[in-house]
Design an enzyme around this catalytic site. Structure first.
Site, mmCIF file in Angstrom:
data_model
loop_
_atom_site.group_PDB
_atom_site.id
_atom_site.type_symbol
_atom_site.label_atom_id
_atom_site.label_comp_id
_atom_site.label_asym_id
_atom_site.label_seq_id
_atom_site.Cartn_x
_atom_site.Cartn_y
_atom_site.Cartn_z
ATOM 1 N N ASP A 82 34.954 28.468 38.077
ATOM 2 C CA ASP A 82 35.821 28.982 38.992
ATOM 3 C C ASP A 82 37.125 28.043 38.846
ATOM 4 O OD1 ASP A 82 34.030 30.722 39.966
ATOM 5 O OD2 ASP A 82 33.168 28.970 41.263
ATOM 6 N N ARG A 141 22.078 30.048 26.297
ATOM 7 C CA ARG A 141 23.335 30.603 26.542
ATOM 8 C C ARG A 141 24.022 31.380 25.660
ATOM 9 N NH1 ARG A 141 25.515 29.687 31.589
ATOM 10 N NH2 ARG A 141 24.042 27.871 32.091
ATOM 11 N N MET A 152 26.171 36.282 37.952
ATOM 12 C CA MET A 152 25.850 34.739 38.260
ATOM 13 C C MET A 152 25.614 34.272 37.156
ATOM 14 S SD MET A 152 26.248 35.125 41.303
ATOM 15 C CE MET A 152 25.368 33.940 42.219
ATOM 16 N N ASP A 204 37.805 30.761 32.691
ATOM 17 C CA ASP A 204 37.735 30.060 31.243
ATOM 18 C C ASP A 204 36.133 29.572 31.322
ATOM 19 O OD1 ASP A 204 37.790 27.991 33.003
ATOM 20 O OD2 ASP A 204 39.999 27.175 32.800
ATOM 21 N N GLU A 215 38.313 40.769 49.495
ATOM 22 C CA GLU A 215 37.979 40.705 47.862
ATOM 23 C C GLU A 215 38.365 42.017 47.494
ATOM 24 O OE1 GLU A 215 34.204 38.855 46.876
ATOM 25 O OE2 GLU A 215 34.190 37.727 48.787
ATOM 26 N N GLY A 233 26.850 44.340 43.393
ATOM 27 C CA GLY A 233 28.108 44.665 42.666
ATOM 28 C C GLY A 233 29.238 45.543 43.621
ATOM 29 N N HIS A 263 36.344 35.380 43.323
ATOM 30 C CA HIS A 263 35.563 34.183 44.082
ATOM 31 C C HIS A 263 35.897 34.074 45.473
ATOM 32 C CE1 HIS A 263 33.376 30.290 44.357
ATOM 33 N NE2 HIS A 263 34.231 29.990 45.244
ATOM 34 N N LEU A 286 29.942 31.642 31.582
ATOM 35 C CA LEU A 286 30.131 32.053 30.297
ATOM 36 C C LEU A 286 30.503 30.870 29.386
ATOM 37 C CD1 LEU A 286 32.281 35.029 31.552
ATOM 38 C CD2 LEU A 286 30.032 34.983 30.284
#
Lengths: 199, 199
Positions: free
Chosen positions: B144, B64, B89, B140, B173, B12, B108, B92
């Site tokens: 990615d 899931r 990882m 969404d 990033e 993280g 990303h 969703l």
């Protein structure tokens, strides 16, 4: 002196940038021939005005294979070392590409592999990227797919239209295309997988 | 004060960069909860050491949909305004994304739409691009693929390995993720097509 063959279909601003680099001594090469597939291409006019050999080989109505054989013959007769596409709006046949392996370059107005094909700047805008750019790459028989020699980034700004973004990217195209030609002509590079590795 | 929920699976480092931005007053928000799907994630340890609420919701073996429902419940109980994925990882579910529309961000390590998915830096190296970078984007249910808030470019250098390139991109990033969160929390933006347009 290495001999360049330029293929174009329109105004050929990248051809002009290459010609400027040659004239300024930044690129140790000569423009051996400028070929357009369209008689009305402004690039042909500009080539003649600057004193370069320039011919039109019309593509309209011709099968791709026949056309590319005419191109090959013309380029060979001019003893060309490197072919530079500068807004040449045709896919080249595998036969053409085999004839000049790793001796054809193109410049594309996106950071490939993103946004290949037509209207790359509009594609980028519609996708909503915040950074786009341009790519100087070797040409193979696939669309905008050959090994990459150089890339440059350009910011996408709030309020950009396809025109304003294209203009910003075009400046980078003019800069890196000559530099990519210089790298390729200088030798001392190799292809590993699909990477261009400069020693 | 806007409340952030952080989801992570590993060290993280982007979570730490966000926490640093909050601590330095560069980001007007608070970290309401840090959630990991892996008990051994170093990010959890770091969160606890820094005094943030941190929980593990193990994903192993769970369907899931069931897992995402647990996530939703936890995030809602913490009254989170914005969810920031920081090396989480897992894909969703559409249900999760519908629950928090335009309230989930990810970072990303490539210039999307190029090189989505795992090992983006290795993909970029193997493709032979000369410029890569990173993308802060809405999430969404597709991989990615959501609207892009910010991007930063990073050069690919001769001799780069996946490790050296990853390190160069990671710096960017850390810089743009906090900035993207700031933009999204500030409001005054809208989605047009798939573009994020900031007024």
């Amino acid at each position: 002196m290495k001999r360049l063959g330029i293929l174009l279909s329109g105004r050929g601003s990248n051809f002009e940038a290459i010609a400027d680099s040659v004239a300024a001594g930044r690129l140790d090469a000569e423009i051996a021939i400028v070929i357009s597939n369209r008689r009305e291409a402004r690039g042909l006019e500009i080539a003649r005005a600057r004193g370069f050999p320039a011919v039109c080989i019309p593509s309209k109505g011709l099968p791709r294979e026949d056309y590319d054989r005419q191109l090959i013959a013309e380029l060979k007769s001019r003893d060309v070392d490197l072919i530079c596409l500068a807004g040449f709006m045709r896919l080249l046949t595998a036969e053409f590409c085999r004839e000049f392996p790793m001796r054809i370059l193109n410049i594309h107005p996106s950071l490939l592999p993103a946004f290949p094909g037509l209207d790359a700047q509009k594609q980028a805008l519609e996708h909503g990227v915040k950074i786009s750019g341009c790519t100087a790459h070797f040409v193979d028989e696939h669309l905008d797919a050959g090994p990459i020699v150089l890339q440059a980034a350009a910011a996408v700004l709030a309020g950009d239209t396809a025109e304003t973004l294209s203009a910003r990217i075009l400046k980078e195209e003019h800069r890196i295309y000559s530099e990519a030609i210089r790298i390729v002509l200088a030798g001392g590079w190799r292809i590993e997988g699909r990477r261009v590795v400069v020693d």
